[in-house]
Write a protein that holds these residues in place. Sequence first.
Motif, PDB file in Angstrom:
ATOM      1  N   SER A 150     -43.913 -60.700  15.066  1.00 17.85           N
ATOM      2  CA  SER A 150     -43.197 -59.909  16.172  1.00 17.85           C
ATOM      3  C   SER A 150     -42.399 -61.058  16.903  1.00 17.85           C
ATOM      4  N   TYR A 151     -41.554 -60.489  17.993  1.00 20.70           N
ATOM      5  CA  TYR A 151     -40.532 -61.499  18.559  1.00 20.70           C
ATOM      6  C   TYR A 151     -41.019 -61.567  19.755  1.00 20.70           C
ATOM      7  N   LEU A 152     -41.508 -62.818  20.278  1.00 15.21           N
ATOM      8  CA  LEU A 152     -42.071 -63.179  21.395  1.00 15.21           C
ATOM      9  C   LEU A 152     -41.267 -62.848  22.587  1.00 15.21           C
ATOM     10  N   PRO A 153     -40.046 -62.892  22.775  1.00 19.76           N
ATOM     11  CA  PRO A 153     -39.257 -62.663  24.054  1.00 19.76           C
ATOM     12  C   PRO A 153     -39.416 -61.028  24.312  1.00 19.76           C
ATOM     13  N   ARG A 156     -43.161 -59.155  26.665  1.00 19.85           N
ATOM     14  CA  ARG A 156     -43.617 -58.705  27.898  1.00 19.85           C
ATOM     15  C   ARG A 156     -42.042 -58.482  28.552  1.00 19.85           C
ATOM     16  N   PRO A 157     -41.675 -57.166  28.636  1.00 19.35           N
ATOM     17  CA  PRO A 157     -40.325 -56.704  29.302  1.00 19.35           C
ATOM     18  C   PRO A 157     -40.321 -57.047  30.460  1.00 19.35           C
ATOM     19  N   GLY A 158     -38.984 -57.686  30.893  1.00 19.77           N
ATOM     20  CA  GLY A 158     -38.605 -58.229  32.406  1.00 19.77           C
ATOM     21  C   GLY A 158     -39.227 -59.594  32.678  1.00 19.77           C
ATOM     22  N   VAL A 159     -40.119 -60.226  31.585  1.00 20.90           N
ATOM     23  CA  VAL A 159     -40.589 -61.574  31.796  1.00 20.90           C
ATOM     24  C   VAL A 159     -39.895 -62.566  30.917  1.00 20.90           C
ATOM     25  N   THR A 163     -41.633 -68.658  30.206  1.00 20.21           N
ATOM     26  CA  THR A 163     -42.678 -69.257  31.321  1.00 20.21           C
ATOM     27  C   THR A 163     -44.084 -68.735  31.036  1.00 20.21           C
ATOM     28  N   VAL A 164     -44.465 -68.196  29.885  1.00 17.54           N
ATOM     29  CA  VAL A 164     -45.640 -67.476  29.707  1.00 17.54           C
ATOM     30  C   VAL A 164     -46.449 -68.544  29.006  1.00 17.54           C
ATOM     31  N   TYR A 165     -47.767 -68.266  28.926  1.00 18.82           N
ATOM     32  CA  TYR A 165     -48.710 -69.146  28.143  1.00 18.82           C
ATOM     33  C   TYR A 165     -48.318 -69.117  26.669  1.00 18.82           C
ATOM     34  N   SER A 166     -47.938 -68.409  26.179  1.00 15.01           N
ATOM     35  CA  SER A 166     -47.812 -68.185  24.526  1.00 15.01           C
ATOM     36  C   SER A 166     -46.701 -69.338  24.330  1.00 15.01           C
ATOM     37  N   GLU A 207     -37.529 -71.101  22.491  1.00 10.22           N
ATOM     38  CA  GLU A 207     -37.513 -72.306  23.223  1.00 10.22           C
ATOM     39  C   GLU A 207     -38.955 -72.493  23.868  1.00 10.22           C
ATOM     40  N   ILE A 208     -39.772 -72.834  22.740  1.00  8.10           N
ATOM     41  CA  ILE A 208     -41.174 -73.148  23.032  1.00  8.10           C
ATOM     42  C   ILE A 208     -41.640 -74.488  22.469  1.00  8.10           C
TER      43      ILE A 208
END
Length: 312
Positions: A150-153, A156-159, A163-166, A207-208
């Motif tokens: 799956s595509y991490l971006p 969480r739509p709109g986030v 910035t998320v822990y993943s 960018e992780i």
Amino acid sequence: MDVLFVGLGSIGTRHLNNLHEIGRRRGIPVHADALRSGTRPLREGAAQLLRNQYTSVEQLPPRYDAIFITNPTSMHRDTLAALRGRAETLFIEKPIFDDPDADLAALGLADDQGQKAYVAAPMRWCGTMLALKEKLPGLRPYSARVICSSYLPDWRPGVDYRTVYSAHRDLGGGVTIDLIHEWDYLVELFGMPLESYNLRGTYSDLEIDSDDLSVYIARYPSLLAEVHLDYFGRTYRRTIELFCQDGTVTADFGAGTLTLADGTVERYEEPVNERYLREMDYFVTYALTGTGPSVNTPATALQVLRLTLGKA
């Protein structure tokens, strides 16, 4: 039912909403408090489902029927230590820890210490998985191939995904443990493998600083299993293929289908939240009336974490 939530991000808020929904269906009053570390606004509707919001452990009532540990994985151990002895039953979001060498006994979570606890495992409760488990005894698989791509971006739509822990290894992120669901359900289906091998790393342009690809091969007494996990697949895929004596059986958890060896397609499409509602219904029963170990104890969850990280 008096409960405390520690962590009200996306998953904590989902559990809070579902707990109230199960309470409504079953006629069980739910009184939910939150222990918060900051003043950031809660997600829409969450504040209305809370009785009190606290900012320190010292402010809390002495005992709850259940405490939900739904903050970032990296904070689980300290949170559990701070709240030890305050809950009849614990609900701990997956993964249980980011440290495979965590000492369960030091936290009162060893099997022989009497603390009732369930570690989240929502894939076990989806309709397709329940159907597969029912048919598994008659399938005789020789090989299992699992993929979650799956595509991490898009998670969480709109986030901003950065910035998320993943996206951050130091917060417990990374596809290896973020997608621990796959190993959790494999262990439920087939038990612990005799041996396993894992290669993982960061390979995409996301960018992780956490790993975005993790690949396993594992040996069981009667089959081999392959597991592929990634954060960069633009087309969502979440399946298990079982290569069996009579043909291939494919459970597609995204599509909600189970394709049998003869080509028959059984359909179990449902909103994703249905699996979380079944899980919450189970947890409420276990918290209020259950005795003995849960269906996913801390000891089992830690064993799966160790397997996931190549420490088993």
